[in-house]
Write a protein that holds these residues in place. Structure first.
Motif, short mmCIF file in Angstrom:
data_model
loop_
_atom_site.label_atom_id
_atom_site.label_comp_id
_atom_site.label_asym_id
_atom_site.label_seq_id
_atom_site.Cartn_x
_atom_site.Cartn_y
_atom_site.Cartn_z
N VAL A 125 0.86 -1.18 0.00
CA VAL A 125 0.00 0.00 0.00
C VAL A 125 0.90 1.23 0.00
N ALA A 129 2.99 1.80 4.63
CA ALA A 129 1.67 1.92 5.24
C ALA A 129 1.64 1.19 6.58
N SER A 177 -7.01 2.34 -0.65
CA SER A 177 -5.63 2.84 -0.66
C SER A 177 -4.90 2.46 -1.94
N TYR A 180 -5.79 4.63 -4.92
CA TYR A 180 -5.49 6.05 -4.76
C TYR A 180 -4.31 6.45 -5.64
#
Length: 340
Positions: A125, A129, A177, A180
């Motif tokens: 991620v 993360a 996530s 994104y």
């Protein structure tokens, strides 16, 4: 410009409060004052485009975005710029420790010894993360909060959600996530997709549920404040903006408040059939101008959400402000589907 309490209550009533039970007291729309013709367009200000959720809007270049808030699929999304004065790893560590310290001050539910349930990394991620599961409400032991911080490169992103299933929340946030994409200011040219725009990025996911985006702009030389909010609705209101105003006046809600209708009309913006009101309101102490456009939306729709755009200021220089308002309102456009 500070709006008095009486005026603020009136504005909130007109724009937010459902008044279906009050409509029987209103008179017919034919008794409204004649709407003011649209501005000529002369002297239209220099504008800057801001994508907000699945739409974009232009605001005067002098104004600054003071706050943007968004929620997608139950997750609240908060972005921030990394400080340039410290190494990235240090900045991440400091942001993470600050959040853990905030969580540590919470009171655990009865029967739980600690607030924090678990913290762990999430490989794949962003560049980095880390997430934390914790009890965010001491009154509800079954409810779990889940916050994830990830490094999106140009910015840091917090995603926050709460529920009762760790597995479902983790799957949801990881999916968001990974969808994104960071975005430089002014960059609207993304690949085709189902983009939902945040302040510093965009998320390529179609509408599912629980979707809201809102922004506030301030700093105009004329003292203007502009707000826009888009949110899905599960029940389309029967009363539109015009009837809300009429109900406020007819039911005595606005007792002691003088309302002068400058515009009161149906207005289609970006293909959406909404209603526009421009009001001059005086409570005996202060006079303000309120500009509003509302689209009631379609049930459970991301492409046709409920939309409210408002602009407020002190009284004066009406024609100049109408030119700004028309430029803002007529700039609204959808951003979904094509990555425009």
């Amino acid at each position: 410009m500070t709006i008095s309490a009486t005026l603020r209550r009136a504005l909130l009533f007109l724009l937010i409060t459902p008044i279906v039970t009050l409509l029987a007291c209103t008179s017919s729309e034919g008794t409204q004052k004649k709407s003011t013709p649209p501005s000529t367009g002369k002297g239209v200000p220099r504008m800057t485009t801001y994508p907000i959720g699945r739409f974009a809007i232009d605001v005067p270049a002098e104004m600054k975005l003071v706050h943007q808030w968004q929620r997608l699929r139950y997750a609240e999304i908060e972005e921030f710029a990394w400080p340039g004065s410290v190494p990235r790893a240090q900045a991440r560590d400091e942001a993470w420790k600050r959040r853990l310290a905030e969580i540590g001050k919470l009171t655990p539910p009865k029967g739980k010894e600690r607030v924090i349930i678990e913290t762990r990394d999430f490989p794949g991620v962003g560049a980095w993360a880390r997430g934390v599961f914790y009890y965010g409400d001491y009154m509800i032991a079954k409810e779990i909060h889940f916050d994830v911080l990830f490094d999106a490169g140009m910015s840091g992103v917090w995603m926050k959600i709460h529920g009762i299933s760790k597995e479902a929340m983790e799957k949801n946030l990881v999916n968001i996530s990974r969808s994104y994409q960071p975005r430089r200011f002014g960059d609207l040219k993304l690949p085709p997709g189902n983009w939902f725009y945040t302040e510093r990025g965009a998320i390529n996911l179609p509408y599912l549920e629980q979707e809201t985006a809102a922004a506030r702009f301030e700093g105009h030389p004329l003292g203007l404040e502009i707000d826009i909010e888009t949110t899905e609705t599960h029940k389309v209101e029967e009363a539109g903006l015009i009837k809300k105003t009429m109900a406020a006046m007819a039911t005595g809600f606005a007792t002691g408040l003088n309302i002068d209708k400058i515009r009161s009309r149906k207005k289609t913006v970006a293909g959406l059939d909404g209603e526009e009101e421009v009001l001059r309101m005086n409570d005996g102490n202060k006079t303000v101008l309120n500009f509003a456009w509302e689209y009631r939306g379609r049930k459970d729709s991301g492409e046709y959400p409920e939309i409210r755009i408002t602009m407020d200021s002190a009284d004066g220089k009406l024609e100049q402000k109408l030119q700004v308002w028309d430029a803002v309102l007529n700039s609204l456009k959808p951003m979904y589907g094509t990555g425009r």
